[in-house]
Design an enzyme around this catalytic site. Structure first.
Site, PDB file in Angstrom:
ATOM      1  N   ARG A 157     -45.517 -39.975 -81.843  1.00 39.64           N
ATOM      2  CA  ARG A 157     -44.287 -39.331 -81.920  1.00 39.64           C
ATOM      3  C   ARG A 157     -43.423 -39.951 -81.155  1.00 39.64           C
ATOM      4  O   ARG A 157     -43.607 -39.552 -79.823  1.00 39.64           O
ATOM      5  CB  ARG A 157     -43.929 -38.240 -82.789  1.00 39.64           C
ATOM      6  N   ARG A 216     -46.367 -45.682 -86.744  1.00 36.76           N
ATOM      7  CA  ARG A 216     -47.850 -44.982 -86.313  1.00 36.76           C
ATOM      8  C   ARG A 216     -48.230 -45.193 -87.970  1.00 36.76           C
ATOM      9  O   ARG A 216     -49.816 -45.011 -88.466  1.00 36.76           O
ATOM     10  CB  ARG A 216     -47.564 -43.788 -86.889  1.00 36.76           C
ATOM     11  N   TYR A 225     -60.576 -26.367 -80.094  1.00 41.38           N
ATOM     12  CA  TYR A 225     -60.916 -27.297 -78.601  1.00 41.38           C
ATOM     13  C   TYR A 225     -60.893 -28.805 -79.405  1.00 41.38           C
ATOM     14  O   TYR A 225     -61.552 -29.616 -78.035  1.00 41.38           O
ATOM     15  CB  TYR A 225     -62.250 -26.791 -78.776  1.00 41.38           C
TER      16      TYR A 225
END
Length: 395
Positions: free
Chosen positions: A243, A335, A368
């Site tokens: 971004r 993106r 995680y």
């Protein structure tokens, strides 16, 4: 009963070395301090105990005002209640009442939630509340606000054509009402009653460079004659497809040269978790070149006018305008360009989504997954950089 005080006597009471009082009768007296301050006090008995009640400060409270307050306190006593405790309860109720108005609850909600957002996002949310909602609802008791009131406020936003802002403010108001319910200051949330009452905004996707337009775009980027730093920023953004907010605030300390990784801290990520960007050979080369220009600053892409700050949000966008891509491409659109091409070349969707740092709906995995699919992502990012090199060489 004759009164011992007069306006003139109160006004002319002079300070003495020690505090003293002048009685007015029926327990009311003026307490004069050595500093010259004058306080109205009422002596009374409740449950066989002598007590004192503060009635105000002269001259804010005149003699007539003090006598009226004495009369009110004596009525409380006559009803079998303690005027001192009644005053405390009235103050408590006033505090609770003030704490129940929409603005107070909204600001509490904001302070509780702002750690979840990027600073720019938090500032935008608060600004919208202050600009659109508070002028209409700020001092209204939150428990008394109904659906038509909220809708009337949203209609003003809607009338300006900012349909998405109206939708977002409706969502925020709903969250504030839920917080009010949780904290015991409202019994229901009127926002669900508004479902379907607002115009539906048309979703506008960021303009992006299509696959067929990529060769010409890369040639135009190579020919860009503006700031070297801006040109390198656009190339780095295309290579990493992060971004624009994440790129602009990038710091040199986030680069792990040995592992060829850029580790973006959780507090700078939209999803509030650390994000690892494997760096292709081409991306590392750009960083090495940038070191010669900005290596002595905190930010990789410092503001050209105030280097202690990072690059302006419009710098890259205006560069795209200069290149002829107004309304045809944005930095955020890179993106979409990368995602489209990587999916077309059959890279696994999970790997692409993880590299795009999209939301992880599973809370356990989100704890995680910042390193999830890292070997595949590393290969994919190098393939992407090599692909861009090949496309740039097309005639």
């Amino acid at each position: 009963m004759p009164m011992s005080l007069s306006d003139a006597k109160v006004r002319n009471a002079k300070p003495r070395p020690k505090p003293y009082k002048i009685s007015d009768g029926e327990g009311l007296f003026l307490f004069v301090m050595p500093s010259g301050s004058k306080y109205w006090r009422l002596k009374y008995f409740f449950a066989d105990k002598e007590k004192r009640l503060a009635l105000g400060v002269y001259p804010d409270i005149s003699l007539a005002d003090a006598r009226e307050r004495r009369g009110q306190a004596r009525k409380v006593l006559a009803a079998g209640n303690d005027p001192g405790e009644a005053k405390k309860e009235a103050k408590r109720l006033a505090t609770v009442k003030n704490g129940n108005v929409f603005e107070v609850v909204a600001r509490e909600w904001f302070e509780m939630r702002k750690h979840e957002w990027m600073p720019s996002t938090a500032a935008t949310k608060l600004s919208r509340l202050e600009r659109h909602v508070f002028p209409k609802l700020a001092q209204r008791p939150i428990s008394a606000i109904n659906a038509p009131e909220v809708l009337a406020m949203l209609r003003v936003i809607e009338a300006k054509g900012t349909l998405e802002t109206a939708r977002r403010m409706m969502q925020i108001c709903g969250q504030i009402f839920m917080y009010a319910i949780a904290t015991g200051r409202a019994e229901r949330n009127p926002v669900p009653d508004l479902r379907g009452a607002l115009k539906t905004p048309v979703v506008k996707h960021h303009s992006y460079v299509k696959t067929s337009d990529l060769p010409l775009f890369l040639q135009n980027l190579e020919a860009y004659d503006g700031s070297v730093q801006t040109k390198l920023a656009l190339r780095f953004l295309l290579l990493t497809f992060v971004r624009t907010t994440e790129l602009r605030a990038a710091e040199w300390t986030e680069i792990d040269w040995d592992k060829a990784e850029w580790r973006i801290p959780a507090e700078r990520m939209k999803m509030r978790e650390q994000h690892i960007v494997p760096l292709s050979r081409q991306a590392v080369a750009i960083l090495r070149e940038l070191q010669m220009h900005t290596g002595n600053w905190q930010y990789i892409f410092p503001n050209q006018h105030k280097p202690v700050k990072f690059m302006s949000e419009n710098t890259m966008l205006f560069a795209l305008y200069r290149m002829g891509y107004h309304s045809r491409a944005t930095g955020h659109g890179f993106r979409s360009t990368a995602s489209t091409i990587l999916n077309e070349h059959e890279f696994r969707a999970d790997v692409i989504e993880r590299q795009l740092a999209h939301s992880e709906r599973n809370a356990v995995r989100a704890a995680y997954n910042h390193a999830q699919y890292l070997p595949e992502r590393r290969k994919m990012m190098q393939w992407w950089a090599d692909y861009l090199d090949k496309v740039a060489a097309m005639k």
